[in-house]
Design a protein around this motif. Sequence first.
Motif, PDB file in Angstrom:
ATOM      1  N   THR A 180      25.375  32.083  24.136  1.00 22.11           N
ATOM      2  CA  THR A 180      25.678  33.679  24.162  1.00 22.11           C
ATOM      3  C   THR A 180      26.305  33.946  25.357  1.00 22.11           C
ATOM      4  N   TYR A 181      25.841  33.511  26.380  1.00 24.85           N
ATOM      5  CA  TYR A 181      26.128  33.791  27.355  1.00 24.85           C
ATOM      6  C   TYR A 181      26.496  33.499  28.663  1.00 24.85           C
ATOM      7  N   ALA A 182      27.553  32.444  29.111  1.00 22.18           N
ATOM      8  CA  ALA A 182      28.594  31.773  29.662  1.00 22.18           C
ATOM      9  C   ALA A 182      27.729  32.148  31.431  1.00 22.18           C
ATOM     10  N   TRP A 183      27.559  30.789  32.635  1.00 22.97           N
ATOM     11  CA  TRP A 183      27.348  31.880  33.530  1.00 22.97           C
ATOM     12  C   TRP A 183      27.694  32.791  34.427  1.00 22.97           C
ATOM     13  N   GLU A 184      29.658  32.991  33.959  1.00 25.57           N
ATOM     14  CA  GLU A 184      29.851  33.132  34.700  1.00 25.57           C
ATOM     15  C   GLU A 184      29.280  35.475  34.093  1.00 25.57           C
ATOM     16  N   GLN A 185      28.720  35.227  33.541  1.00 29.82           N
ATOM     17  CA  GLN A 185      27.641  36.670  33.407  1.00 29.82           C
ATOM     18  C   GLN A 185      26.608  36.581  34.333  1.00 29.82           C
ATOM     19  N   THR A 186      25.782  35.538  33.590  1.00 23.85           N
ATOM     20  CA  THR A 186      24.443  35.936  34.343  1.00 23.85           C
ATOM     21  C   THR A 186      24.627  35.731  35.818  1.00 23.85           C
ATOM     22  N   GLU A 187      25.855  34.888  36.955  1.00 21.28           N
ATOM     23  CA  GLU A 187      26.437  34.908  37.714  1.00 21.28           C
ATOM     24  C   GLU A 187      26.626  36.059  38.711  1.00 21.28           C
ATOM     25  N   ARG A 188      27.892  37.171  37.906  1.00 22.45           N
ATOM     26  CA  ARG A 188      27.741  38.085  38.894  1.00 22.45           C
ATOM     27  C   ARG A 188      26.283  39.158  38.773  1.00 22.45           C
ATOM     28  N   LEU A 189      25.628  39.513  37.697  1.00 19.10           N
ATOM     29  CA  LEU A 189      24.145  39.378  37.088  1.00 19.10           C
ATOM     30  C   LEU A 189      23.221  39.069  38.482  1.00 19.10           C
ATOM     31  N   TRP A 190      23.442  38.238  39.344  1.00 18.96           N
ATOM     32  CA  TRP A 190      22.397  37.204  40.046  1.00 18.96           C
ATOM     33  C   TRP A 190      23.597  38.029  41.877  1.00 18.96           C
ATOM     34  N   ARG A 191      24.917  38.035  42.031  1.00 23.06           N
ATOM     35  CA  ARG A 191      25.265  38.634  42.693  1.00 23.06           C
ATOM     36  C   ARG A 191      24.908  40.447  42.781  1.00 23.06           C
ATOM     37  N   ASP A 192      26.295  40.821  42.369  1.00 25.34           N
ATOM     38  CA  ASP A 192      25.686  42.741  42.243  1.00 25.34           C
ATOM     39  C   ASP A 192      24.826  42.952  42.351  1.00 25.34           C
ATOM     40  N   ILE A 193      24.062  42.286  42.034  1.00 27.62           N
ATOM     41  CA  ILE A 193      22.048  43.314  41.564  1.00 27.62           C
ATOM     42  C   ILE A 193      22.105  43.487  43.138  1.00 27.62           C
ATOM     43  N   PRO A 194      21.525  44.473  43.762  1.00 29.70           N
ATOM     44  CA  PRO A 194      21.149  43.998  45.648  1.00 29.70           C
ATOM     45  C   PRO A 194      19.852  43.133  45.598  1.00 29.70           C
ATOM     46  N   LEU A 195      18.949  43.022  44.874  1.00 29.15           N
ATOM     47  CA  LEU A 195      17.615  42.270  45.118  1.00 29.15           C
ATOM     48  C   LEU A 195      17.385  41.512  43.602  1.00 29.15           C
ATOM     49  N   MET A 242      27.275  46.866  21.321  1.00 25.31           N
ATOM     50  CA  MET A 242      27.603  45.955  22.733  1.00 25.31           C
ATOM     51  C   MET A 242      29.059  45.430  23.074  1.00 25.31           C
ATOM     52  N   GLU A 243      30.145  45.631  22.037  1.00 24.11           N
ATOM     53  CA  GLU A 243      31.342  45.470  22.295  1.00 24.11           C
ATOM     54  C   GLU A 243      32.288  46.590  22.651  1.00 24.11           C
ATOM     55  N   ALA A 244      31.436  48.050  23.241  1.00 22.71           N
ATOM     56  CA  ALA A 244      31.900  49.163  24.000  1.00 22.71           C
ATOM     57  C   ALA A 244      31.355  49.123  24.813  1.00 22.71           C
ATOM     58  N   TRP A 245      30.347  48.092  26.077  1.00 20.12           N
ATOM     59  CA  TRP A 245      29.553  48.438  27.117  1.00 20.12           C
ATOM     60  C   TRP A 245      29.764  47.836  28.045  1.00 20.12           C
ATOM     61  N   SER A 246      29.807  48.170  28.979  1.00 18.12           N
ATOM     62  CA  SER A 246      30.299  47.623  30.499  1.00 18.12           C
ATOM     63  C   SER A 246      29.576  47.864  31.600  1.00 18.12           C
ATOM     64  N   GLY A 247      28.801  47.252  31.599  1.00 23.19           N
ATOM     65  CA  GLY A 247      27.206  47.898  33.308  1.00 23.19           C
ATOM     66  C   GLY A 247      28.272  47.177  34.446  1.00 23.19           C
ATOM     67  N   ALA A 248      29.617  46.640  34.086  1.00 14.99           N
ATOM     68  CA  ALA A 248      29.144  45.767  35.152  1.00 14.99           C
ATOM     69  C   ALA A 248      30.207  46.345  36.670  1.00 14.99           C
ATOM     70  N   THR A 249      30.024  47.714  36.663  1.00 15.30           N
ATOM     71  CA  THR A 249      31.053  48.216  37.942  1.00 15.30           C
ATOM     72  C   THR A 249      29.409  49.252  38.208  1.00 15.30           C
ATOM     73  N   THR A 250      27.529  49.082  38.030  1.00 19.50           N
ATOM     74  CA  THR A 250      27.081  49.919  38.515  1.00 19.50           C
ATOM     75  C   THR A 250      25.826  49.356  38.682  1.00 19.50           C
ATOM     76  N   LEU A 251      26.148  47.568  38.497  1.00 20.21           N
ATOM     77  CA  LEU A 251      25.137  46.776  38.895  1.00 20.21           C
ATOM     78  C   LEU A 251      24.022  47.277  40.025  1.00 20.21           C
ATOM     79  N   LYS A 252      25.414  47.775  41.202  1.00 22.15           N
ATOM     80  CA  LYS A 252      24.972  48.130  42.355  1.00 22.15           C
ATOM     81  C   LYS A 252      23.500  48.660  41.976  1.00 22.15           C
ATOM     82  N   LYS A 253      23.086  49.573  41.523  1.00 27.09           N
ATOM     83  CA  LYS A 253      23.322  50.913  41.348  1.00 27.09           C
ATOM     84  C   LYS A 253      21.456  50.629  40.926  1.00 27.09           C
TER      85      LYS A 253
END
Length: 242
Positions: free
Chosen positions: A194-209, A168-179
Amino acid sequence: MTPLVLVHGFMGGSAQWDGQHRAFANGREVIAVDLPGFGKHAHLPPSNSIEGFADWVIADLRAKGVAQYHLLGHSMGGMIAQEIARKDSARTERLVLYATGASGVLPGRFETIAQSKARAIADGARATARRIAATWFLDGKTAPGYEACAQIAEQASLDAIQAGLDAMEAWSGATTLKKIGAETLIIWGDRDRTYAWEQTERLWRDIPLTHLAVVPGCAHAVHLEKEDFFNALLAGFIEAGS
């Protein structure tokens, strides 16, 4: 009918999905995996990367002959599911990202990853499993689902706990959500520690559909705290894609 694949989170296992097996018992196949190092596969060497876990799940599905599937990932399993949805996009029909995020560092978590690593070494695997499992429920150790989850978590060795935290510590998928091309449902309990709203909001906003379901009065284990409501959300989304 397209099967539903369930990927558990850190210190989880396939046994935590009994309620979802019951909910879909009348037609849809449910495939609940046990990641290497956890649950029924606690005897297998764990991966120390999210990508490695994703590759293992894809290979396991191929070995089972699963050609197409809907995919749900919970917590760390949601990180793994994001990787699977990118790597195996042609076979992933609908995606559910549940109580998860796009950053494995977990800002806002009840404690840092580094603190979890240190406490696991100091306290041992069993105490760590029971302590962390309590954070998944709004009512902690008094929650009806706590003991069963804690017993699943206890199957993980100290090596598996450390490997999961490293992954978990080594991973980030933030730059590839649009894919991520699959239509996606985001589920989050509004009291998740465990997961703050900011994490959820980013998934919601950045994944296309995407679609978003925020469940009130739940922590990290919505599928156990409000089982019927969770299953209705899940079934409605999956059936809409059938």
